[in-house]
Design a protein around this motif. Structure first.
Motif, PDB file in Angstrom:
ATOM      1  N   UNK A 217       0.836  -1.065   0.111  1.00 28.38           N
ATOM      2  CA  UNK A 217      -0.145   0.230  -0.130  1.00 28.38           C
ATOM      3  C   UNK A 217       0.900   1.356   0.021  1.00 28.38           C
ATOM      4  N   UNK A 218       0.385   1.857  -0.788  1.00 28.03           N
ATOM      5  CA  UNK A 218       1.121   3.358  -1.074  1.00 28.03           C
ATOM      6  C   UNK A 218       2.790   3.313  -1.461  1.00 28.03           C
TER       7      UNK A 218
ATOM      8  N   UNK B 283      -8.512  -4.407  -4.351  1.00 29.61           N
ATOM      9  CA  UNK B 283      -8.405  -3.369  -5.388  1.00 29.61           C
ATOM     10  C   UNK B 283      -6.938  -3.514  -5.820  1.00 29.61           C
ATOM     11  N   UNK B 284      -6.724  -3.412  -7.072  1.00 29.63           N
ATOM     12  CA  UNK B 284      -5.201  -3.182  -7.625  1.00 29.63           C
ATOM     13  C   UNK B 284      -4.589  -2.116  -7.382  1.00 29.63           C
ATOM     14  N   UNK B 285      -3.422  -2.171  -6.810  1.00 28.55           N
ATOM     15  CA  UNK B 285      -2.810  -0.700  -6.243  1.00 28.55           C
ATOM     16  C   UNK B 285      -2.799   0.251  -7.633  1.00 28.55           C
ATOM     17  N   UNK B 286      -2.654   1.579  -7.223  1.00 29.84           N
ATOM     18  CA  UNK B 286      -2.960   2.474  -8.478  1.00 29.84           C
ATOM     19  C   UNK B 286      -1.469   3.071  -8.687  1.00 29.84           C
ATOM     20  N   UNK B 287      -0.400   2.811  -7.813  1.00 35.91           N
ATOM     21  CA  UNK B 287       0.983   3.385  -8.049  1.00 35.91           C
ATOM     22  C   UNK B 287       1.639   2.593  -9.276  1.00 35.91           C
ATOM     23  N   UNK B 288       2.660   3.254 -10.032  1.00 33.46           N
ATOM     24  CA  UNK B 288       3.269   2.629 -11.045  1.00 33.46           C
ATOM     25  C   UNK B 288       4.202   1.608 -10.337  1.00 33.46           C
TER      26      UNK B 288
END
Length: 275
Positions: free
Chosen positions: A89-90, A115-120
């Motif tokens: 996370x993060x 949910x899939x992480x949103x970071x690249x």
């Protein structure tokens, strides 16, 4: 997420998976290792063996050295996946040949309705090709030797994750202190995002049938608009589905040609599970 801060402003998680086979859906993660890094300090680590759905072959055991006996009492990924999700996370994740690891873990997140992480993500294989020169190849162990790193035990998840982190740091040093994350992503040549490894995004009935067949070990009859038998129905045994920046594909055994091969998803037509 702001991608224009200097690289040292982010938290990173370098991770690695050892698996029971080469393709998501059909095979499982049997060891997960990860190290979390922030501003020059290790701030967390994860490492555990995992029990796959099926026994591993001698060929696979020969790659990573993890035996069936070693995982017989291990937890399943379903029991550990929330811990992995929380650990990521993060953070900006990185892996060597990241699309492979992202594909396996993204599938597990979605099975657990996480949910899939949103970071690249960063791929140290791609970064090393841009920033580390004078090596015969860019395999992780070659880079470990070239950079005089303590690589631990090759093909074990935590040791490979830490080696991946050290390779990334070597690349960051060559980039310079002012390099931003967006510039680093551009330098690796490909943008890697978790969403691009989603299997749920393949919500067409054809792909649902493929996934069903893989999990239930059924054959399928499929029309494929490529190859020498373009447009003909062929019977195959699907093995796994790979989301890939260079083209998503199904790995399967073709009954007609008696060989395992890849079929690109955008060329797959009608699919029927054989019961």
């Amino acid at each position: 997420m702001n991608l224009d801060l200097p690289l040292n402003e982010y938290t990173y998680v370098a991770f690695d998976t050892e698996t029971s086979g080469a393709y998501p859906v059909g095979y499982d993660v049997v060891e997960f290792g990860a190290v979390k890094w922030h501003k020059g300090q290790e701030v967390g680590r994860l490492q555990f063996l995992l029990k796959p759905r099926e026994m591993m072959t001698e060929f696979i055991i020969g790659i990573h050295g993890i035996t069936n006996e070693m995982v017989v009492d291990a937890p399943t990924m379903a029991e550990k996946i929330r811990e992995v999700h929380e650990f990521f996370k993060g953070a900006i994740v990185m892996a060597h040949h990241a699309p492979f690891d992202l594909g396996f873990i993204a599938a597990e997140f979605e099975k657990a309705i996480l949910p899939l992480p949103t970071e690249p993500a960063l791929c140290t294989s791609l970064l090393s090709r841009k920033w580390i020169h004078g090596v015969e190849n860019h395999k992780l162990q070659t880079l470990v030797k070239h950079l005089n790193l303590d690589g631990g035990q090759a093909h074990r998840a935590y040791d490979d994750a830490k080696s991946c982190l050290f390779v990334a740091q070597a690349c960051f040093e060559k980039m310079g202190a002012e390099m931003t994350l967006s510039q680093a992503i551009k330098s690796q040549g490909k943008s890697l995002w978790w969403k691009d490894y989603s299997l749920l995004a393949l919500n067409d009935t054809r792909f649902s049938n493929l996934k069903t067949a893989i999990y239930s070990k059924k054959d399928i009859d499929m029309i494929y608009s490529g190859g020498s038998k373009k447009g003909e129905t062929r019977r195959i045994t699907p093995i796994g589905i790979v989301r890939n920046p260079d083209g998503d594909y199904l790995q399967a055994f073709c009954h007609q040609e008696k060989v395992a091969k890849r079929y690109y998803l955008n060329r797959i037509g009608e699919v029927e599970v054989v019961y």
